[in-house]
Scaffold this motif. Sequence first.
Motif, PDB file in Angstrom:
ATOM      1  N   TYR A   1       0.876  -1.347  -0.131  1.00 14.41           N
ATOM      2  CA  TYR A   1       0.040   0.090   0.078  1.00 14.41           C
ATOM      3  C   TYR A   1       0.833   1.238   0.093  1.00 14.41           C
ATOM      4  N   ARG A   2       0.516   1.977  -1.220  1.00 10.53           N
ATOM      5  CA  ARG A   2       1.273   3.372  -1.081  1.00 10.53           C
ATOM      6  C   ARG A   2       2.802   3.342  -0.974  1.00 10.53           C
ATOM      7  N   GLN A   3       3.507   2.070  -1.922  1.00 11.38           N
ATOM      8  CA  GLN A   3       4.838   2.165  -1.476  1.00 11.38           C
ATOM      9  C   GLN A   3       5.338   1.464  -2.775  1.00 11.38           C
ATOM     10  N   ASP A   4       6.399   2.112  -3.336  1.00  9.67           N
ATOM     11  CA  ASP A   4       6.935   2.021  -4.831  1.00  9.67           C
ATOM     12  C   ASP A   4       7.830   0.540  -4.827  1.00  9.67           C
ATOM     13  N   GLU A   5       8.350   0.078  -3.441  1.00  9.24           N
ATOM     14  CA  GLU A   5       9.203  -0.722  -3.514  1.00  9.24           C
ATOM     15  C   GLU A   5       8.531  -1.997  -2.849  1.00  9.24           C
TER      16      GLU A   5
ATOM     17  N   ARG B   1       7.973  -6.283  -1.714  1.00 12.70           N
ATOM     18  CA  ARG B   1       8.568  -7.543  -1.275  1.00 12.70           C
ATOM     19  C   ARG B   1       8.955  -8.503  -2.581  1.00 12.70           C
ATOM     20  N   HIS B   2       8.007  -8.552  -3.344  1.00 10.67           N
ATOM     21  CA  HIS B   2       8.298  -9.510  -4.558  1.00 10.67           C
ATOM     22  C   HIS B   2       8.573  -8.944  -5.786  1.00 10.67           C
ATOM     23  N   PRO B   3       9.421  -9.026  -6.467  1.00 11.13           N
ATOM     24  CA  PRO B   3       9.850  -8.484  -7.728  1.00 11.13           C
ATOM     25  C   PRO B   3       8.906  -9.020  -8.937  1.00 11.13           C
ATOM     26  N   VAL B   4       7.594  -8.683  -8.821  1.00 10.47           N
ATOM     27  CA  VAL B   4       6.637  -9.155  -9.531  1.00 10.47           C
ATOM     28  C   VAL B   4       5.406  -7.782  -9.691  1.00 10.47           C
ATOM     29  N   PRO B   5       5.293  -7.551 -10.987  1.00  7.98           N
ATOM     30  CA  PRO B   5       4.419  -6.499 -11.080  1.00  7.98           C
ATOM     31  C   PRO B   5       2.888  -6.721 -10.588  1.00  7.98           C
TER      32      PRO B   5
ATOM     33  N   ASP C   1      -1.803   2.604  -8.212  1.00  9.24           N
ATOM     34  CA  ASP C   1      -2.980   3.381  -7.971  1.00  9.24           C
ATOM     35  C   ASP C   1      -4.054   2.739  -7.787  1.00  9.24           C
ATOM     36  N   ALA C   2      -4.366   1.797  -8.688  1.00 10.73           N
ATOM     37  CA  ALA C   2      -5.703   0.956  -8.518  1.00 10.73           C
ATOM     38  C   ALA C   2      -5.464   0.002  -7.398  1.00 10.73           C
ATOM     39  N   THR C   3      -4.345  -0.624  -6.928  1.00 10.71           N
ATOM     40  CA  THR C   3      -4.065  -1.355  -5.807  1.00 10.71           C
ATOM     41  C   THR C   3      -4.386  -0.635  -4.532  1.00 10.71           C
TER      42      THR C   3
ATOM     43  N   PHE D   1       0.628  -9.054   9.542  1.00 16.81           N
ATOM     44  CA  PHE D   1       0.389  -7.419  10.010  1.00 16.81           C
ATOM     45  C   PHE D   1       2.087  -6.812  10.144  1.00 16.81           C
ATOM     46  N   ARG D   2       2.911  -7.618  10.489  1.00 19.59           N
ATOM     47  CA  ARG D   2       4.138  -6.954  10.717  1.00 19.59           C
ATOM     48  C   ARG D   2       4.997  -6.552   9.333  1.00 19.59           C
ATOM     49  N   PHE D   3       4.437  -6.964   8.199  1.00 18.44           N
ATOM     50  CA  PHE D   3       4.737  -6.582   6.975  1.00 18.44           C
ATOM     51  C   PHE D   3       3.961  -5.566   6.278  1.00 18.44           C
ATOM     52  N   PHE D   4       3.012  -4.888   6.968  1.00 18.08           N
ATOM     53  CA  PHE D   4       2.316  -3.857   6.665  1.00 18.08           C
ATOM     54  C   PHE D   4       2.858  -2.558   6.246  1.00 18.08           C
ATOM     55  N   THR D   5       2.839  -1.762   5.116  1.00 19.51           N
ATOM     56  CA  THR D   5       3.383  -0.473   5.024  1.00 19.51           C
ATOM     57  C   THR D   5       2.738   0.454   6.125  1.00 19.51           C
ATOM     58  N   PRO D   6       3.812   1.464   6.471  1.00 16.90           N
ATOM     59  CA  PRO D   6       3.484   2.272   7.509  1.00 16.90           C
ATOM     60  C   PRO D   6       1.955   3.045   7.280  1.00 16.90           C
TER      61      PRO D   6
END
Length: 309
Positions: A144-148, A150-154, A160-162, A179-184
């Motif tokens: 969520y709202r993060q450019d990088e 965990r997986h190098p997969v499109p 934006d739609a995600t 939960f510990r991997f959620f974006t801030p």
Amino acid sequence: MTLSLAERPTLPPTRLAESEWRSREQAHIERADALTAAHRERAARGEKHPVWDFLFTYYSYAPAQLRRWHPGPGVELEGADQDPRAAWRWYTAGSVPGSLVVDRVGLEHEKATLLRGVERILRSTAARPGRFGCFGLHEWAMVYRQDEHRHPVPLRLGQDATDAVVDSHELRCTHIDAFRFFTPGAVPLNRFAPTRETQPELEQPGCLHAGMDVYKWAMKLGPLVPGELLLDAFELARDIRLLDMQASPYDMRPWGAEPVAIETAEGKAEYVRRQRAFAERSNALRGRILTAWRGDEAEAAPDPARPAG
């Protein structure tokens, strides 16, 4: 009320003739090898797989550990004193000459804290109604709202739609290790705030990650879990992992995982249908593990397919 490890009754031992236990061991080895063959072949080629590597990286158990068959506690293996397992930890002499049995007392004494925690997780999860309103959005919250990512997969829908899918749903993740991997940005959107300390109170059978973790708990119990049950737990984790990635925001079609489009009503319905089936399978396994280890089933539990509040 759940008894302490020390208060549990010790059941009389069952004896297996050497021909019988060696046959079971060989069947186990062949089944384990079949389950890990594709992974071992990819590893030999240095090839990564974004769906299946999880089973050997996040769960850091090697194929060789899956191959090792144990009969479970209270089972004497006749003629095993000359077998390599005579040098394995947590085996001791049985009641008849030449036999070996899992040293349940010694193992439970040395690992009492760990085993109490595992038993508590297994019982409390099985005794809790399943929740089925998360729709696998934990994976979406991890990007969520993060450019990088965990997986190098499109991303299947693009960034934006995600993000818009996350914004249009309530996050309801109950599992600390998701939960510990959620974006801030996603953390405050979740209904729950799971921690390691609250894990026994929040784990519930509808959670895909809690279902996969049955495999982790079986591994941690080691020789207290019969090998056949361990492989059943691995197969459950494998099947759940597929749905986890199919329902994720990633485009996993190049790796054979057709999308379950949880942003649609049809995708949600499919996800919940499969989620309920996994809840039933995972609770059945929790009960079987407790029966094999402690001699009793999980506490009477509500139907895991009945939603909780």
